[in-house]
Design a protein around this motif. Structure first.
Motif, PDB file in Angstrom:
ATOM      1  N   PRO A 130       3.054  18.399 -17.874  1.00 46.87           N
ATOM      2  CA  PRO A 130       2.011  17.380 -18.022  1.00 46.87           C
ATOM      3  C   PRO A 130       2.381  16.271 -19.000  1.00 46.87           C
ATOM      4  CG  PRO A 130       1.061  19.586 -18.079  1.00 46.87           C
ATOM      5  CD  PRO A 130       2.548  19.752 -18.158  1.00 46.87           C
ATOM      6  N   ILE A 131       3.195  16.591 -20.003  1.00 43.07           N
ATOM      7  CA  ILE A 131       3.618  15.558 -20.947  1.00 43.07           C
ATOM      8  C   ILE A 131       4.443  14.494 -20.223  1.00 43.07           C
ATOM      9  CG2 ILE A 131       5.032  15.085 -22.987  1.00 43.07           C
ATOM     10  CD1 ILE A 131       2.448  16.457 -23.702  1.00 43.07           C
ATOM     11  N   CYS A 132       5.364  14.934 -19.373  1.00 43.59           N
ATOM     12  CA  CYS A 132       6.220  13.983 -18.655  1.00 43.59           C
ATOM     13  C   CYS A 132       5.500  13.308 -17.494  1.00 43.59           C
ATOM     14  CB  CYS A 132       7.479  14.683 -18.157  1.00 43.59           C
ATOM     15  SG  CYS A 132       8.617  15.139 -19.484  1.00 43.59           S
ATOM     16  N   GLU A 133       4.516  13.976 -16.916  1.00 44.07           N
ATOM     17  CA  GLU A 133       3.748  13.372 -15.828  1.00 44.07           C
ATOM     18  C   GLU A 133       2.835  12.261 -16.336  1.00 44.07           C
ATOM     19  OE1 GLU A 133       3.742  13.875 -12.577  1.00 44.07           O
ATOM     20  OE2 GLU A 133       5.075  15.612 -12.404  1.00 44.07           O
ATOM     21  N   ASP A 134       2.512  12.283 -17.604  1.00 45.44           N
ATOM     22  CA  ASP A 134       1.667  11.260 -18.216  1.00 45.44           C
ATOM     23  C   ASP A 134       2.402   9.920 -18.224  1.00 45.44           C
ATOM     24  OD1 ASP A 134      -0.808  10.848 -20.182  1.00 45.44           O
ATOM     25  OD2 ASP A 134       0.920   9.871 -21.111  1.00 45.44           O
ATOM     26  N   GLU A 135       1.662   8.823 -18.153  1.00 41.16           N
ATOM     27  CA  GLU A 135       2.282   7.498 -18.059  1.00 41.16           C
ATOM     28  C   GLU A 135       3.039   7.088 -19.320  1.00 41.16           C
ATOM     29  OE1 GLU A 135      -0.897   4.786 -17.370  1.00 41.16           O
ATOM     30  OE2 GLU A 135      -1.708   4.919 -19.404  1.00 41.16           O
ATOM     31  N   ARG A 136       2.874   7.830 -20.406  1.00 43.18           N
ATOM     32  CA  ARG A 136       3.594   7.499 -21.636  1.00 43.18           C
ATOM     33  C   ARG A 136       4.974   8.137 -21.708  1.00 43.18           C
ATOM     34  NH1 ARG A 136      -2.016   8.601 -24.682  1.00 43.18           N
ATOM     35  NH2 ARG A 136      -2.063  10.009 -22.888  1.00 43.18           N
ATOM     36  N   GLN A 137       5.299   8.987 -20.745  1.00 49.63           N
ATOM     37  CA  GLN A 137       6.604   9.626 -20.676  1.00 49.63           C
ATOM     38  C   GLN A 137       7.094   9.451 -19.237  1.00 49.63           C
ATOM     39  OE1 GLN A 137       8.905  10.434 -22.637  1.00 49.63           O
ATOM     40  NE2 GLN A 137      10.000  12.037 -21.554  1.00 49.63           N
TER      41      GLN A 137
ATOM     42  N   GLN B  89      15.935  12.716 -10.978  1.00 51.01           N
ATOM     43  CA  GLN B  89      16.526  13.946 -10.444  1.00 51.01           C
ATOM     44  C   GLN B  89      15.515  15.086 -10.370  1.00 51.01           C
ATOM     45  OE1 GLN B  89      17.597  12.229 -13.034  1.00 51.01           O
ATOM     46  NE2 GLN B  89      19.632  11.415 -12.533  1.00 51.01           N
ATOM     47  N   GLY B  90      14.335  14.879 -10.948  1.00 52.63           N
ATOM     48  CA  GLY B  90      13.300  15.900 -10.907  1.00 52.63           C
ATOM     49  C   GLY B  90      13.180  16.683 -12.201  1.00 52.63           C
ATOM     50  N   GLN B  91      12.182  17.547 -12.227  1.00 53.39           N
ATOM     51  CA  GLN B  91      11.886  18.352 -13.407  1.00 53.39           C
ATOM     52  C   GLN B  91      12.918  19.461 -13.589  1.00 53.39           C
ATOM     53  OE1 GLN B  91       8.845  18.002 -15.546  1.00 53.39           O
ATOM     54  NE2 GLN B  91      10.467  19.004 -16.691  1.00 53.39           N
ATOM     55  N   ARG B  92      13.362  19.665 -14.839  1.00 54.64           N
ATOM     56  CA  ARG B  92      14.277  20.763 -15.153  1.00 54.64           C
ATOM     57  C   ARG B  92      13.719  21.557 -16.326  1.00 54.64           C
ATOM     58  NH1 ARG B  92      18.771  19.939 -17.296  1.00 54.64           N
ATOM     59  NH2 ARG B  92      18.431  17.808 -18.044  1.00 54.64           N
TER      60      ARG B  92
ATOM     61  N   HIS C 168      -3.261  18.097 -25.069  1.00 59.63           N
ATOM     62  CA  HIS C 168      -1.838  18.009 -24.735  1.00 59.63           C
ATOM     63  C   HIS C 168      -1.039  19.213 -25.234  1.00 59.63           C
ATOM     64  CE1 HIS C 168      -2.261  13.866 -23.325  1.00 59.63           C
ATOM     65  NE2 HIS C 168      -3.010  13.643 -24.386  1.00 59.63           N
ATOM     66  N   VAL C 169      -1.686  20.163 -25.874  1.00 60.41           N
ATOM     67  CA  VAL C 169      -0.986  21.350 -26.369  1.00 60.41           C
ATOM     68  C   VAL C 169      -0.639  22.256 -25.190  1.00 60.41           C
ATOM     69  CG1 VAL C 169      -1.222  23.451 -27.755  1.00 60.41           C
ATOM     70  CG2 VAL C 169      -2.031  21.254 -28.655  1.00 60.41           C
ATOM     71  N   ALA C 170       0.646  22.572 -25.040  1.00 60.82           N
ATOM     72  CA  ALA C 170       1.103  23.386 -23.913  1.00 60.82           C
ATOM     73  C   ALA C 170       1.228  24.863 -24.266  1.00 60.82           C
ATOM     74  CB  ALA C 170       2.453  22.867 -23.411  1.00 60.82           C
ATOM     75  N   ARG C 171       1.266  25.173 -25.564  1.00 63.59           N
ATOM     76  CA  ARG C 171       1.354  26.568 -25.997  1.00 63.59           C
ATOM     77  C   ARG C 171       0.356  26.791 -27.137  1.00 63.59           C
ATOM     78  NH1 ARG C 171       6.498  29.897 -28.731  1.00 63.59           N
ATOM     79  NH2 ARG C 171       5.334  31.844 -29.004  1.00 63.59           N
ATOM     80  N   PRO C 172      -0.867  27.161 -26.820  1.00 63.14           N
ATOM     81  CA  PRO C 172      -1.862  27.402 -27.872  1.00 63.14           C
ATOM     82  C   PRO C 172      -1.441  28.561 -28.772  1.00 63.14           C
ATOM     83  CG  PRO C 172      -2.886  27.213 -25.700  1.00 63.14           C
ATOM     84  CD  PRO C 172      -1.411  27.336 -25.471  1.00 63.14           C
TER      85      PRO C 172
ATOM     86  N   CYS D  54       8.021   3.508 -20.381  1.00 63.70           N
ATOM     87  CA  CYS D  54       7.415   2.826 -19.233  1.00 63.70           C
ATOM     88  C   CYS D  54       6.960   1.408 -19.565  1.00 63.70           C
ATOM     89  CB  CYS D  54       6.252   3.651 -18.689  1.00 63.70           C
ATOM     90  SG  CYS D  54       6.757   5.274 -18.089  1.00 63.70           S
ATOM     91  N   LEU D  55       7.218   0.969 -20.794  1.00 62.59           N
ATOM     92  CA  LEU D  55       6.993  -0.423 -21.211  1.00 62.59           C
ATOM     93  C   LEU D  55       5.553  -0.876 -20.999  1.00 62.59           C
ATOM     94  CD1 LEU D  55      10.316  -1.980 -19.851  1.00 62.59           C
ATOM     95  CD2 LEU D  55       9.853  -1.018 -22.113  1.00 62.59           C
ATOM     96  N   ILE D  56       4.614  -0.052 -21.456  1.00 60.51           N
ATOM     97  CA  ILE D  56       3.193  -0.400 -21.389  1.00 60.51           C
ATOM     98  C   ILE D  56       2.756  -0.816 -22.793  1.00 60.51           C
ATOM     99  CG2 ILE D  56       0.874   0.386 -20.815  1.00 60.51           C
ATOM    100  CD1 ILE D  56       2.166   2.532 -19.037  1.00 60.51           C
ATOM    101  N   PRO D  57       2.348  -2.067 -22.979  1.00 63.23           N
ATOM    102  CA  PRO D  57       2.020  -2.546 -24.326  1.00 63.23           C
ATOM    103  C   PRO D  57       0.628  -2.120 -24.779  1.00 63.23           C
ATOM    104  CG  PRO D  57       1.713  -4.303 -22.746  1.00 63.23           C
ATOM    105  CD  PRO D  57       2.258  -3.128 -21.966  1.00 63.23           C
ATOM    106  N   LEU D  58       0.369  -2.359 -26.046  1.00 62.08           N
ATOM    107  CA  LEU D  58      -0.957  -2.171 -26.630  1.00 62.08           C
ATOM    108  C   LEU D  58      -1.640  -3.527 -26.768  1.00 62.08           C
ATOM    109  CD1 LEU D  58      -0.107   0.342 -29.500  1.00 62.08           C
ATOM    110  CD2 LEU D  58      -1.554   0.830 -27.516  1.00 62.08           C
TER     111      LEU D  58
END
Length: 272
Positions: free
Chosen positions: A24-31, A36-39, A142-146, A214-218
């Motif tokens: 989910p971190i990489c699927e988010d628009e900030r990453q 080549q796909g997910q590894r 965004h925590v993947a391991r509680p 992804c070059l999205i400004p603030l």
């Protein structure tokens, strides 16, 4: 199955029967997910081919960076204070040598992380040193391991050590955080910024983005708010997330200059 790591961002996930379907971190628009796909990998595999290098940035401040580069290639910063040591931001690789070195330096009183891209193996670090991991509650999703070692703080500031206070700036993430170290820069103060405020390669300016890859400004108003919050603190040096990304003299002036430049260019771009 062991706790797998995303090979792109270094995030470690809760144990499961199989790797997650996606990061989910990489699927988010900030990453991003590589073309080549997910590894996936594991901490044990990472230990087999990588090691952590150390560099002193100033008295009481050490940078830790994995070699060869892994994931986003950020560095962690070890802040040494009379009340104990703080690890600022995390890197994925935690090995026996790192545990021994930090243990010899007095262990960790706490760990604080600027934003979810650097959560990586934070639970492993928390367990290894018996230390709380401070995260802003706005980024809890965004925590993947509680884990019980995670300490979610709320509001705008949190004093984690007598010399170190966390400040929520937002921007890159809702809970985007910087750390103000009052003892840094010879007592003049230092800001540990991750890439909430991105020290640029010229080491004279800073950058501000919602997404760097992804070059999205603030919005300029958001950048000015973030800058104003930091300019109200006493500090001279600013240490960013990446190798040699620091401004050791005139950091405040660089921030003010960079925020003004950002607004000027964005307004020029949208002008008729």
């Amino acid at each position: 199955m062991p706790h797998v790591l995303c090979a792109t961002c270094g995030t470690q996930f809760a144990a499961g029967a199989a790797p997650p379907a996606q990061c989910p971190i990489c699927e988010d628009e900030r990453q991003f997910v590589p073309a080549q796909g997910q590894r996936w990998t594991t901490l044990e595999a990472l230990r087999g081919g990588h090691a952590n290098g150390w560099r002193q940035l100033e008295p009481g401040l050490l940078a830790i960076r994995s070699q060869p580069a892994f994931g986003i290639d950020q560095r962690a910063l070890l802040v040494r204070t009379p009340a104990g040591n703080l690890l600022w931001d995390c890197i994925a690789l935690l090995d026996a040598a790192t545990i021994e070195i930090i243990g010899a330096l007095g262990g960790l009183a706490g760990i604080a992380i600027s934003h979810p891209h650097y959560y990586t193996t934070m639970v492993e670090w928390g367990h290894a040193f018996g230390a709380p991991v401070w995260l802003h509650a706005a980024d809890r999703a965004h925590v993947a391991r509680p884990d019980p070692c995670l300490r979610f703080w709320e509001g705008e500031t949190a004093a984690v050590l007598p010399e170190v206070t966390l400040h929520r700036l937002g921007g890159h993430f809702a809970g985007g955080t910087v750390a103000h170290w009052r003892g840094g820069a010879g007592g003049r103060g230092a800001l540990l910024s991750g890439d909430i405020l991105q020290v640029l390669p010229d080491r004279r300016h800073l950058g501000f983005m919602r997404s760097y890859p992804c070059l999205i400004p603030l919005p300029p108003a958001e950048v000015e708010r973030m800058a104003a919050q930091c300019l109200g603190l006493p500090w001279e040096a600013i240490y960013g997330a990446f190798h040699e990304r620091e401004i050791t003299v005139g950091g405040k002036a660089a921030l003010a200059r960079s925020a003004a430049r950002y607004r000027a260019w964005v307004e020029r771009m949208v002008a008729p």
